[in-house]
Design a protein around this motif. Structure first.
Motif, mmCIF file in Angstrom:
data_model
loop_
_atom_site.group_PDB
_atom_site.id
_atom_site.type_symbol
_atom_site.label_atom_id
_atom_site.label_comp_id
_atom_site.label_asym_id
_atom_site.label_seq_id
_atom_site.Cartn_x
_atom_site.Cartn_y
_atom_site.Cartn_z
ATOM 1 N N ASN A 90 34.911 40.147 35.990
ATOM 2 C CA ASN A 90 34.205 38.888 36.228
ATOM 3 C C ASN A 90 34.622 37.869 35.177
ATOM 4 O OD1 ASN A 90 32.519 39.833 38.441
ATOM 5 N ND2 ASN A 90 31.509 41.093 36.887
ATOM 6 N N TYR A 91 35.946 37.732 35.009
ATOM 7 C CA TYR A 91 36.460 36.828 33.986
ATOM 8 C C TYR A 91 36.105 35.381 34.314
ATOM 9 C CZ TYR A 91 39.598 34.129 31.064
ATOM 10 O OH TYR A 91 40.111 33.215 30.168
ATOM 11 N N SER A 92 35.734 34.652 33.278
ATOM 12 C CA SER A 92 35.439 33.230 33.421
ATOM 13 C C SER A 92 36.022 32.509 32.220
ATOM 14 C CB SER A 92 33.924 33.001 33.489
ATOM 15 O OG SER A 92 33.639 31.621 33.495
ATOM 16 N N GLY A 93 36.972 31.634 32.460
ATOM 17 C CA GLY A 93 37.608 30.921 31.364
ATOM 18 C C GLY A 93 38.834 30.170 31.830
ATOM 19 N N VAL A 94 39.605 29.674 30.869
ATOM 20 C CA VAL A 94 40.779 28.857 31.197
ATOM 21 C C VAL A 94 42.090 29.556 30.860
ATOM 22 C CG1 VAL A 94 39.482 26.722 30.882
ATOM 23 C CG2 VAL A 94 40.737 27.688 28.947
ATOM 24 N N TYR A 95 42.021 30.861 30.560
ATOM 25 C CA TYR A 95 43.235 31.620 30.252
ATOM 26 C C TYR A 95 43.397 32.752 31.264
ATOM 27 C CZ TYR A 95 42.349 29.270 25.772
ATOM 28 O OH TYR A 95 42.082 28.337 24.794
ATOM 29 N N ASP A 96 43.458 32.412 32.515
ATOM 30 C CA ASP A 96 43.510 33.421 33.576
ATOM 31 C C ASP A 96 44.734 34.320 33.463
ATOM 32 O OD1 ASP A 96 41.247 33.199 35.526
ATOM 33 O OD2 ASP A 96 41.868 31.109 35.535
ATOM 34 N N ALA A 97 45.823 33.809 32.916
ATOM 35 C CA ALA A 97 47.049 34.597 32.812
ATOM 36 C C ALA A 97 46.866 35.833 31.945
ATOM 37 C CB ALA A 97 48.183 33.737 32.259
ATOM 38 N N LEU A 98 45.872 35.814 31.047
ATOM 39 C CA LEU A 98 45.601 36.962 30.176
ATOM 40 C C LEU A 98 44.261 37.607 30.494
ATOM 41 C CD1 LEU A 98 46.845 35.641 26.702
ATOM 42 C CD2 LEU A 98 47.924 37.387 28.122
ATOM 43 N N SER A 99 43.698 37.300 31.641
ATOM 44 C CA SER A 99 42.373 37.825 31.972
ATOM 45 C C SER A 99 42.377 39.324 32.195
ATOM 46 C CB SER A 99 41.840 37.126 33.226
ATOM 47 O OG SER A 99 42.689 37.382 34.340
ATOM 48 N N TRP A 100 43.555 39.912 32.410
ATOM 49 C CA TRP A 100 43.657 41.357 32.651
ATOM 50 C C TRP A 100 43.487 42.183 31.385
ATOM 51 C CZ3 TRP A 100 47.594 43.564 29.865
ATOM 52 C CH2 TRP A 100 48.584 42.695 29.384
ATOM 53 N N ALA A 101 43.640 41.566 30.220
ATOM 54 C CA ALA A 101 43.573 42.296 28.955
ATOM 55 C C ALA A 101 42.136 42.372 28.465
ATOM 56 C CB ALA A 101 44.453 41.621 27.903
ATOM 57 N N ALA A 102 41.608 43.585 28.344
ATOM 58 C CA ALA A 102 40.206 43.782 27.965
ATOM 59 C C ALA A 102 40.034 43.780 26.453
ATOM 60 C CB ALA A 102 39.680 45.088 28.560
ATOM 61 N N VAL A 103 40.391 42.667 25.838
ATOM 62 C CA VAL A 103 40.210 42.468 24.399
ATOM 63 C C VAL A 103 39.721 41.045 24.182
ATOM 64 C CG1 VAL A 103 41.989 44.134 23.746
ATOM 65 C CG2 VAL A 103 42.623 41.737 24.092
#
Length: 503
Positions: A147-160
């Motif tokens: 449920n990522y929410s932000g402006v860096y979608d390209a790195l939304s896959w990284a759980a850090v």
């Protein structure tokens, strides 16, 4: 005394580490051993489940973050490797200048990448560049992924957390700028390199990086570059090529009859140490690009990286012996680095046997590339162009040749390579990426170098070059009290024997 006793009591009962401070040494060691055991057991549990579903989410985030930061620190330490390598490959009279450039370049990269580079590379925008999240001020709810929410979608896959993502990408950006330093060594003005590094990391590097890693048009087309053979190394190599070409060769490097005069480095001990530090740092560079504590992927990438480096070094040793008559230490060093650069793009997508073949080809390429670059009269004191540009291209194309297919070795990946499928599609995607990134970087670098040349100047005076940049640019010596008069005298005699140099 009263204040001290109160402080001790507060520390003893309230500080999170107070139990360790007041335990006997043996019990403290047992506590640490227990902590390590818990982490090891958790990692083993993750290895037994494909999706690590049995690991609590909070624990997974901690493990992922620790791994990404640890890998980032290893990549940061590569700055020391570059500094040692370049300084050892060059002359003693320029050691301070080289060390200064390698030290300041990461500080410059940190500022430039924080202000605009990270946003241009990973911020939400269009297919050409990111347009959001400058100064790390964009919204972001990392480490959430589903449920990522932000402006860096390209790195939304990284759980850090976002800062962990930023730091890991920063050390890569700094590496690209550092590559340029070696190719323009011993004749560039310090502040010209200073300005160029800011612009490379702040504008050029993140724009082409966005194309491949930031959701840009090359990524959507299907180009793959796991850890940066093109994104990092070729970009640095293209910028280095244009800088070296526009600067011109060092005085005395090429004779009037076209022959090449050797200008040996002053300390191959520290150059070798630099190579070993870089080899170590690559175990963060490539495996860390998983950006998740995935035991199987990390192990595979680490071994593939090491084997490519080993076979690259051995092959370069054999080929240089056959070509030059004796094993050349500089070729051994650059052969190892060539293997590391070449395996950087395909490390997660190829089998161990393919990684070995990639390293062997890199070891052959590096020897002849150095010779060809010299014959073109492009003076590269450390072989950065051959290592990072030429083998960065080779490694990127190797994805299209050797890739084992999507999901075969890694959770996602490129199409099966030409050698295994007979399908040229993935190789074509890789070639388009190489040409596009190369074309943009050449145009940008040439424009910046020429602008610097007509404004502040990019090359030191002949007198300063002969005396050494340490005195001329910095007013100090790396080896105070040691006079290298024989080196200077020999160089002056060489200049006297030359004619028509125009300098």
């Amino acid at each position: 005394m009263k204040l001290r006793s109160v402080s001790r009591r507060w520390l003893r009962f309230n500080h999170p580490l107070s139990c360790l401070l007041y335990l006997p040494l043996r019990r403290t060691l047992l506590v640490f051993a227990g902590m390590i055991g818990v982490l090891s057991a958790t990692a083993a549990l993750g290895q037994d489940t494909a999706a690590s579903s049995d690991i609590p989410e909070a624990v997974a985030v901690v493990l992922n973050t620790l791994w990404v930061l640890f890998a980032g620190v290893l990549v940061f330490f590569m700055n020391a490797g570059f500094g040692m390598l370049e300084t050892g490959f060059c002359r003693a009279k320029n050691a301070v200048n080289l060390l200064s450039k390698n030290l300041i370049v990461f500080a410059l990269s940190s500022i430039s990448f924080w202000a605009i580079g990270f946003a241009l590379m990973f911020g939400d925008g269009n297919a050409f560049m990111g347009l959001s999240g400058f100064f790390l001020l964009g919204s972001d709810n990392s480490p959430a992924t589903e449920n990522y929410s932000g402006v860096y979608d390209a790195l939304s896959w990284a759980a850090v957390p976002l800062y962990a993502k930023f730091f890991f990408q920063l050390v890569f950006a700094g590496t690209a700028a550092t590559i340029v330093s070696g190719a323009v060594a011993e004749r560039i003005k310090f502040y010209a390199f200073f300005v160029f590094s800011l612009l490379l990391v702040g504008i050029s590097y993140p724009i082409t990086g966005h194309w491949i890693w930031g959701g840009g048009w090359l990524q959507k087309m299907g180009m793959w570059d796991f850890a940066g053979s093109t994104v990092v190394h070729s970009v640095g190599g293209w910028a280095a090529l244009m800088g070296a070409a526009l600067l011109g060769p060092r005085l005395g490097r090429y004779m009037e009859d076209g022959s090449v005069a050797a200008i040996p480095g002053h300390n191959f001990a520290i150059a070798t140490l630099g190579c070993l530090i870089l080899w170590l740092g690559w175990f963060g560079f490539n495996p860390g690009s998983t950006m998740t504590a995935d035991p199987l992927a990390i192990a595979h990438i680490t071994v593939a990286t090491n084997m490519a480096a080993a076979f690259g070094g051995v092959t370069a040793t054999v080929v240089s012996t056959l070509y030059f008559g004796k094993p050349d230490l500089s070729m051994i060093i650059n052969g190892i680095l060539a293997g590391l650069v070449a395996i950087t793009a395909p490390c997660a997508f190829v089998t161990l046997e393919s990684a070995i073949l990639i390293g062997i080809v890199a070891g052959i390429i590096i020897v002849f590339s150095v010779v060809i670059v010299d014959r073109l009269k492009i003076d590269d004191p450390v072989g950065a162009i051959s290592v990072h540009l030429v083998n960065g291209i080779w490694g990127t194309l190797a994805v299209g040749l050797f890739a084992d297919g999507p999901g075969s070795l890694y959770k996602d990946g490129p199409l099966k390579g030409l050698l295994w499928s007979g399908d040229v599609t993935q190789l074509w995607h890789q070639l388009v990426g190489v040409l596009a990134v190369g074309g943009f970087t050449v145009l940008f670098s040439t424009a910046v170098w020429l602008l610097l040349k007509v404004t502040m100047g990019i090359r030191v005076s002949p007198e300063e070059e002969i005396e050494g940049l340490d005195i001329g640019e910095h007013g100090m010596e790396a080896y105070a009290g040691f006079l290298f008069r024989e080196e200077v005298k020999g160089f002056v005699d060489l200049l006297k024997r030359m004619s028509g140099s125009g300098r």
